[in-house]
Design a protein around this motif. Structure first.
Motif, short mmCIF file in Angstrom:
data_model
loop_
_atom_site.label_atom_id
_atom_site.label_comp_id
_atom_site.label_asym_id
_atom_site.label_seq_id
_atom_site.Cartn_x
_atom_site.Cartn_y
_atom_site.Cartn_z
N THR A 29 100.61 68.25 4.61
CA THR A 29 99.78 68.57 5.78
C THR A 29 98.59 69.43 5.37
O THR A 29 97.47 69.23 5.86
N SER A 30 98.81 70.37 4.47
CA SER A 30 97.73 71.24 4.00
C SER A 30 96.66 70.42 3.28
O SER A 30 95.46 70.65 3.46
N ARG A 31 97.09 69.45 2.49
CA ARG A 31 96.13 68.61 1.79
C ARG A 31 95.34 67.74 2.77
O ARG A 31 94.13 67.54 2.59
N ALA A 32 96.03 67.22 3.78
CA ALA A 32 95.33 66.43 4.79
C ALA A 32 94.32 67.29 5.55
O ALA A 32 93.21 66.83 5.88
N TYR A 33 94.68 68.53 5.82
CA TYR A 33 93.75 69.46 6.48
C TYR A 33 92.52 69.68 5.61
O TYR A 33 91.38 69.63 6.10
N GLU A 34 92.73 69.92 4.32
CA GLU A 34 91.60 70.14 3.41
C GLU A 34 90.71 68.90 3.33
O GLU A 34 89.48 69.02 3.23
N THR A 35 91.31 67.72 3.39
CA THR A 35 90.52 66.48 3.37
C THR A 35 89.62 66.39 4.58
O THR A 35 88.44 66.01 4.48
N ALA A 89 88.60 67.25 14.96
CA ALA A 89 89.80 67.11 15.78
C ALA A 89 91.04 67.03 14.88
O ALA A 89 92.07 67.65 15.15
N GLY A 90 90.93 66.27 13.79
CA GLY A 90 92.04 66.15 12.87
C GLY A 90 92.37 67.47 12.20
O GLY A 90 93.54 67.84 12.06
N ALA A 91 91.34 68.20 11.77
CA ALA A 91 91.55 69.50 11.12
C ALA A 91 92.23 70.48 12.07
O ALA A 91 93.13 71.23 11.66
N ASN A 92 91.82 70.48 13.32
CA ASN A 92 92.41 71.39 14.31
C ASN A 92 93.89 71.07 14.53
O ASN A 92 94.74 71.96 14.55
N ALA A 93 94.21 69.78 14.67
CA ALA A 93 95.60 69.37 14.89
C ALA A 93 96.46 69.70 13.67
O ALA A 93 97.58 70.20 13.80
N LEU A 94 95.95 69.45 12.48
CA LEU A 94 96.71 69.72 11.26
C LEU A 94 96.88 71.22 11.04
O LEU A 94 97.91 71.66 10.51
N SER A 95 95.89 72.01 11.44
CA SER A 95 96.02 73.46 11.34
C SER A 95 97.18 73.96 12.19
O SER A 95 97.96 74.82 11.76
N GLY A 117 89.42 58.56 18.74
CA GLY A 117 88.86 59.91 18.70
C GLY A 117 89.63 60.86 17.81
O GLY A 117 89.68 62.06 18.08
N GLY A 118 90.26 60.32 16.75
CA GLY A 118 91.02 61.19 15.87
C GLY A 118 92.40 61.48 16.42
O GLY A 118 92.98 60.68 17.16
N VAL A 119 92.96 62.63 16.08
CA VAL A 119 94.30 63.01 16.54
C VAL A 119 94.26 64.42 17.12
O VAL A 119 93.35 65.19 16.85
N ASP A 120 95.27 64.73 17.91
CA ASP A 120 95.47 66.11 18.34
C ASP A 120 96.96 66.38 18.43
O ASP A 120 97.79 65.48 18.31
N LEU A 121 97.31 67.65 18.62
CA LEU A 121 98.71 68.04 18.74
C LEU A 121 99.14 67.82 20.17
O LEU A 121 98.71 68.54 21.08
N ALA A 122 99.99 66.81 20.40
CA ALA A 122 100.42 66.49 21.75
C ALA A 122 101.40 67.53 22.28
O ALA A 122 101.32 67.95 23.44
N ALA A 123 102.34 67.94 21.44
CA ALA A 123 103.37 68.88 21.88
C ALA A 123 104.19 69.30 20.67
O ALA A 123 104.01 68.77 19.56
N THR A 124 105.06 70.26 20.87
CA THR A 124 106.07 70.59 19.87
C THR A 124 107.43 70.34 20.48
O THR A 124 107.60 70.47 21.70
N ALA A 125 108.39 69.97 19.67
CA ALA A 125 109.74 69.69 20.16
C ALA A 125 110.75 70.32 19.21
O ALA A 125 110.51 70.43 18.00
N THR A 126 111.86 70.77 19.76
CA THR A 126 112.90 71.41 18.96
C THR A 126 113.94 70.38 18.55
O THR A 126 114.37 69.56 19.36
N GLU A 127 114.34 70.43 17.30
CA GLU A 127 115.38 69.54 16.79
C GLU A 127 116.72 70.26 16.91
O GLU A 127 116.99 71.22 16.19
#
Length: 276
Positions: A246-252, A33-39, A89-99
């Motif tokens: 983020t890439s390093r966290a994904y690889e972890t 789940a974490g790898a998917n969200a970080l991807s 249950g890990g993390v997921d991507l809740a949404a994206t927001a524009t700054e």
């Protein structure tokens, strides 16, 4: 089931081994789940970096949130139960927001380049049958005298019609985003959404309102700076730093999945090892 030396596993040992297998699968699930969200976050950051030089671009934020365990999401347990199911249950991507923060202005010396001095204002443009919004004010007149965006879409006037001038006559900009040609005044079309959260990106640096709710724009609020463009809202150093982290966290997370998979396989092999 037996020990490696052939002695049968006791009931307590068998239960502990089976629970260890269950923990491995749970760890594999949360790591995946974490790898998917970080991807997905890497994709957002990469798109921001790709638009570091895009005029008027607004960076996107990837919003991650902690998930409940599968048992809690399915209603089989509850948060705070202090059971094995209350581990998260890990993390997921809740949404994206524009700054939508106001970017820096860059002087170009061209009258048709325009920058809006308020972060909640947008130019009106026509793409096909749709009226869209943009912060990118790098406009130009075509040979027929129509004001267009960098992608060739019509820039609209305050009454919602394409801005059309006589290409054979001179013109100049007046304060407030007003074009004067031989005494004829054309106001550039501006929109101010009631809520910026109602906007969604639709590609080509354009936005579309999901509610069509607008705030009134008073004449003194029409602060359009001619001869300038608003640069991209992406800070390349900040974005690159976050992308690397983020890439390093994904690889972890990927390595954790591999470790869980190998450990689970080892446990299963131990359980299924025949007696000698």
């Amino acid at each position: 089931m037996h020990h490696r030396d052939g002695a049968p596993l006791g009931r307590r040992e068998l239960i502990h081994t089976l629970l260890a297998c269950a923990d491995m699968y749970y760890g594999l699930y949360t790591a995946a789940a974490g790898a998917n969200a970080l991807s997905q976050k890497v994709e957002v950051l990469s798109n921001n970096l790709a638009n570091v030089d895009t005029i008027g671009f607004k960076r996107e934020l990837a919003l991650l949130h902690a998930r409940e365990s599968a048992a809690i999401e399915l209603g089989q347990d509850y948060r705070g139960s202090r059971s094995r199911n209350d581990l998260g249950g890990g993390v997921d991507l809740a949404a994206t927001a524009t700054e939508f923060g106001l970017g820096n202005f860059k002087s170009t010396g061209m009258q048709t380049d325009m920058a809006l001095e308020q972060p909640n204002m947008f130019f009106m443009v026509q793409r096909g049958d749709e009226q869209l919004l943009t912060r990118a004010g790098n406009f130009q007149f075509n040979n027929e005298g129509q004001l267009q965006t960098g992608d060739g879409d019509a820039v609209l006037s305050a009454d919602g019609t394409p801005i059309q001038l006589d290409p054979t006559l001179p013109w100049h900009m007046l304060p407030g985003g007003r074009i004067n040609q031989a005494g004829d005044i054309t106001d550039i079309g501006l929109r101010r959404p009631t809520n910026l959260a109602d906007l969604q990106k639709v590609g080509q640096n354009y936005f579309k309102s999901t509610t069509d709710q607008w705030s009134t724009i008073e004449p003194e609020d029409r602060r359009v700076r001619s001869g300038f463009t608003e640069v991209s809202g992406v800070n390349s150093l900040q974005e690159m730093t976050e992308l690397i982290a983020t890439s390093r966290a994904y690889e972890t997370n990927i390595r954790m999945m591999q470790t869980h998979d190998q450990t689970t396989g080892s446990l299963i092999s131990r359980l299924l090892r025949p007696a000698t």
